[in-house]
Design an enzyme around this catalytic site. Structure first.
Site, PDB file in Angstrom:
ATOM      1  N   SER A   1       0.009   5.849 -26.516  1.00 11.90           N
ATOM      2  CA  SER A   1       0.829   4.631 -26.555  1.00 11.90           C
ATOM      3  C   SER A   1       1.405   4.459 -27.959  1.00 11.90           C
ATOM      4  CB  SER A   1      -0.013   3.395 -26.216  1.00 11.90           C
ATOM      5  OG  SER A   1      -0.771   2.991 -27.334  1.00 11.90           O
TER       6      SER A   1
ATOM      7  N   LYS B   1      -1.543   3.527 -35.321  1.00 12.11           N
ATOM      8  CA  LYS B   1      -2.847   3.716 -35.987  1.00 12.11           C
ATOM      9  C   LYS B   1      -2.910   5.094 -36.645  1.00 12.11           C
ATOM     10  CE  LYS B   1      -5.059  -0.145 -34.736  1.00 12.11           C
ATOM     11  NZ  LYS B   1      -6.102  -0.940 -35.372  1.00 12.11           N
TER      12      LYS B   1
ATOM     13  N   THR C   1      -8.665   3.621 -34.359  1.00 11.60           N
ATOM     14  CA  THR C   1      -9.033   3.667 -32.948  1.00 11.60           C
ATOM     15  C   THR C   1      -9.344   5.093 -32.518  1.00 11.60           C
ATOM     16  OG1 THR C   1      -8.187   3.372 -30.698  1.00 11.60           O
ATOM     17  CG2 THR C   1      -6.537   3.659 -32.384  1.00 11.60           C
TER      18      THR C   1
ATOM     19  N   TYR D   1       1.198   1.735 -29.722  1.00  6.09           N
ATOM     20  CA  TYR D   1       0.149   1.071 -30.517  1.00  6.09           C
ATOM     21  C   TYR D   1      -0.755   2.113 -31.173  1.00  6.09           C
ATOM     22  CZ  TYR D   1      -4.683  -0.296 -31.103  1.00  6.09           C
ATOM     23  OH  TYR D   1      -5.954  -0.401 -31.591  1.00  6.09           O
ATOM     24  N   HIS D   2      -1.274   3.056 -30.347  1.00  6.92           N
ATOM     25  CA  HIS D   2      -2.182   4.068 -30.906  1.00  6.92           C
ATOM     26  C   HIS D   2      -1.457   4.926 -31.943  1.00  6.92           C
ATOM     27  CE1 HIS D   2      -4.532   3.226 -27.106  1.00  6.92           C
ATOM     28  NE2 HIS D   2      -5.523   3.344 -27.958  1.00  6.92           N
TER      29      HIS D   2
HETATM   30  N1  USQ Z   1      -8.424   0.847 -17.432  1.00 10.87           N
HETATM   31  C1  USQ Z   1      -8.568   0.763 -16.060  1.00 10.87           C
HETATM   32  N2  USQ Z   1      -8.430  -0.465 -15.495  1.00 10.87           N
HETATM   33  C2  USQ Z   1      -8.170  -1.593 -16.206  1.00 10.87           C
HETATM   34  C3  USQ Z   1      -8.009  -1.488 -17.610  1.00 10.87           C
HETATM   35  C4  USQ Z   1      -8.133  -0.254 -18.186  1.00 10.87           C
HETATM   36  O1  USQ Z   1      -8.823   1.751 -15.376  1.00 10.87           O
HETATM   37  O2  USQ Z   1      -8.060  -2.658 -15.606  1.00 10.87           O
HETATM   38  C5  USQ Z   1      -8.582   2.153 -18.103  1.00 10.87           C
HETATM   39  C6  USQ Z   1      -7.379   2.560 -18.926  1.00 10.87           C
HETATM   40  O3  USQ Z   1      -6.418   3.199 -18.119  1.00 10.87           O
HETATM   41  C7  USQ Z   1      -8.026   3.455 -19.987  1.00 10.87           C
HETATM   42  C8  USQ Z   1      -9.412   2.848 -20.175  1.00 10.87           C
HETATM   43  O4  USQ Z   1      -9.646   2.043 -19.034  1.00 10.87           O
HETATM   44  O5  USQ Z   1      -8.158   4.761 -19.492  1.00 10.87           O
HETATM   45  C9  USQ Z   1      -9.565   2.018 -21.429  1.00 10.87           C
HETATM   46  O6  USQ Z   1      -8.592   0.987 -21.396  1.00 10.87           O
HETATM   47  P1  USQ Z   1      -8.717  -0.335 -22.289  1.00 10.87           P
HETATM   48  O7  USQ Z   1      -7.620  -1.256 -21.866  1.00 10.87           O
HETATM   49  O8  USQ Z   1     -10.117  -0.839 -22.273  1.00 10.87           O
HETATM   50  O9  USQ Z   1      -8.501   0.248 -23.757  1.00 10.87           O
HETATM   51  P2  USQ Z   1      -7.184   0.655 -24.560  1.00 10.87           P
HETATM   52  O10 USQ Z   1      -5.936   0.194 -23.936  1.00 10.87           O
HETATM   53  O11 USQ Z   1      -7.287   2.119 -24.864  1.00 10.87           O
HETATM   54  O12 USQ Z   1      -7.348  -0.162 -25.905  1.00 10.87           O
HETATM   55  C10 USQ Z   1      -8.570  -0.767 -26.333  1.00 10.87           C
HETATM   56  C11 USQ Z   1      -8.250  -1.814 -27.390  1.00 10.87           C
HETATM   57  C12 USQ Z   1      -7.616  -1.128 -28.578  1.00 10.87           C
HETATM   58  C13 USQ Z   1      -8.528  -0.017 -29.074  1.00 10.87           C
HETATM   59  C14 USQ Z   1      -8.845   0.949 -27.944  1.00 10.87           C
HETATM   60  C15 USQ Z   1      -9.852   2.012 -28.298  1.00 10.87           C
HETATM   61  O13 USQ Z   1      -7.382  -2.802 -26.855  1.00 10.87           O
HETATM   62  O14 USQ Z   1      -7.383  -2.090 -29.601  1.00 10.87           O
HETATM   63  O15 USQ Z   1      -7.898   0.676 -30.113  1.00 10.87           O
HETATM   64  O16 USQ Z   1      -9.430   0.209 -26.857  1.00 10.87           O
HETATM   65  S1  USQ Z   1      -9.550   3.531 -27.455  1.00 10.87           S
HETATM   66  O17 USQ Z   1      -9.430   3.269 -26.024  1.00 10.87           O
HETATM   67  O18 USQ Z   1     -10.659   4.426 -27.727  1.00 10.87           O
HETATM   68  O19 USQ Z   1      -8.296   4.056 -27.961  1.00 10.87           O
END
Ligand code: USQ
Length: 382
Positions: A179, A185, A144, A181-182
């Protein structure tokens, strides 16, 4: 190729099974239904009903004339995994069999322990099964972008050259997640790197950003082949969530200032990236790392796009900034190098208005199934 896909029931796993199968490869899929069961337990089921894997391979065979073999089982069970490796002798193993949600890993101690135990043990078992049965087998592991966090320097593709007191060396790019989870990874990457160095395994680690979309060329053949599409706080990624919220007339849940920026990609491009990596494998003794994204957006930019497209389609889309339940930087530098997969031949599907309109149309068909309670439960990082 003989392709073993671990986590074959998931958002990425099932479309990947069909993608390889459609292109003439022999596909064996494994899943333990973790996500199905967890989403029932947590009252956040996928928007679109998906037949179980055994039923889906029958539908796939009726649709495409191609067979996919399925085994229901747990990759943390080494004897089970080893028996699969011995039976099929795969050329490539695609490892998605992880607890994939950052919020899930932060719910409580037990969910944290499960995430740690599941994610590290599945990776260890894959490494040992490859070593014991065929060290030539190429491991493709889904990492990730979150492994890097949001440093105040450019994010390079996996590695960083460092000059220190007149001497130079190359190291894994510094990692700092938000997190558990991360963090698992990061630990996976470290473990893979250890066994690449010591046993000469060949590994591709894909640093993927949040994925959006619910359509691939294969899933479009029959609505029963659509991947699990989550829009809830736990398993839904941000753009998928915003589109379902817009259809439901729920204000878009922008966390905090909304300037958090991430690298995104279309589900169709995940398929391409994994396929290109399999076709052009890593070398022996190589840990090859690609940053898997096609464009960057802040949360505010995504909300604005959804609002414009949604309003044009006749929805009344409101954006609401709510207190951020996560601990993350809300203003930060973000510049990522991601040339590796382009060089392998990736043809990106960018986030156009048309792509979003298509997503709205599909979501609208299932709007009666939207569970508004799943939009926000407020899982706190603090
Ligand atoms: N966010 C909002 N509002 C929401 C949901 C999320 O503002 O309703 C924000 C979060 O705070 C964050 C961003 O949007 O800053 C991305 O959140 P996300 O829920 O889309 O992504 P994340 O929790 O980081 O995890 C997802 C996948 C995970 C993957 C990751 C890639 O669930 O499996 O590893 O994206 S990354 O984000 O680049 O780490």
């Amino acid at each position: 190729m003989k392709v073993l896909i671990l986590g074959a029931d998931g958002y990425l796993g099932w479309p990947t099974c069909m993608y390889f199968s459609q292109r003439g490869h022999e596909v064996i899929g494994i899943d333990n239904y973790f996500r199905r069961n967890a989403s029932t337990e947590l009252d956040c089921e996928a928007l679109i009903p998906a037949p179980n894997l055994l039923q889906r391979v029958i539908i796939w065979e009726e649709t495409s004339g191609k067979k996919i073999k399925i085994h229901i089982g747990d990759v943390t069970d080494y004897a089970f995994l080893l028996s699969i490796f011995r039976e099929y002798k795969p050329d490539v193993v695609i490892h998605y069999a992880e607890q994939p949600s950052a919020p899930y890993s932060m719910i409580n101690r037990d969910k944290a322990a499960f995430t740690l135990q599941n994610n590290l043990m599945t990776t260890l078992n894959v490494i040992y099964a490859v070593k014991e049965t065929n060290p030539e087998c190429h491991i493709i592991k889904l990492g990730t972008m979150g492994e890097y966090g949001t440093p105040n320097i450019d994010i390079e593709e996996g590695w960083l050259e460092i000059e220190h007191k007149g001497r130079k060396d190359k190291f894994l790019f510094p990692r700092q997640t938000g997190s558990l989870y991360h963090t698992t990874k990061i630990q996976d990457t470290d473990m893979l790197w250890l066994y690449v160095r010591t046993w000469g395994l060949r590994v591709t680690d894909l640093m993927q950003g949040p994925v959006y979309g619910l359509s691939t060329d294969e899933s479009d053949l029959d609505s029963r082949l659509i991947p699990h599409f989550h829009y809830d706080e736990i398993f839904g990624t941000v753009l998928n969530r915003f589109i379902v919220q817009a259809v439901a007339g729920h204000p878009l849940t922008v966390y905090g200032k909304g300037n958090q920026t991430r690298g995104f990609l279309n589900l169709k491009d995940t398929m391409q990236c994994v396929y290109l990596s399999a076709e052009q494998p890593a070398e022996h003794k190589q840990l090859r790392i690609f940053n898997q994204l096609t464009e960057s957006f802040s949360v505010n930019q995504l909300a604005e796009k959804v609002k414009i497209v949604g309003n044009r389609l006749g929805y009344n889309v409101e954006v609401n900034s709510i207190e951020n339940p996560r601990v993350e930087k809300e203003d930060h530098y973000y510049n990522v190098n991601f040339t590796g997969l382009m060089e392998l031949g990736l043809q990106p599907h960018f986030l156009t208005d048309n792509v979003m309109e298509e997503m709205f149309k599909v979501v609208d068909r299932y709007k009666d199934r939207i569970n508004r309670d799943a939009f926000f439960k407020g899982i706190q990082w603090k």
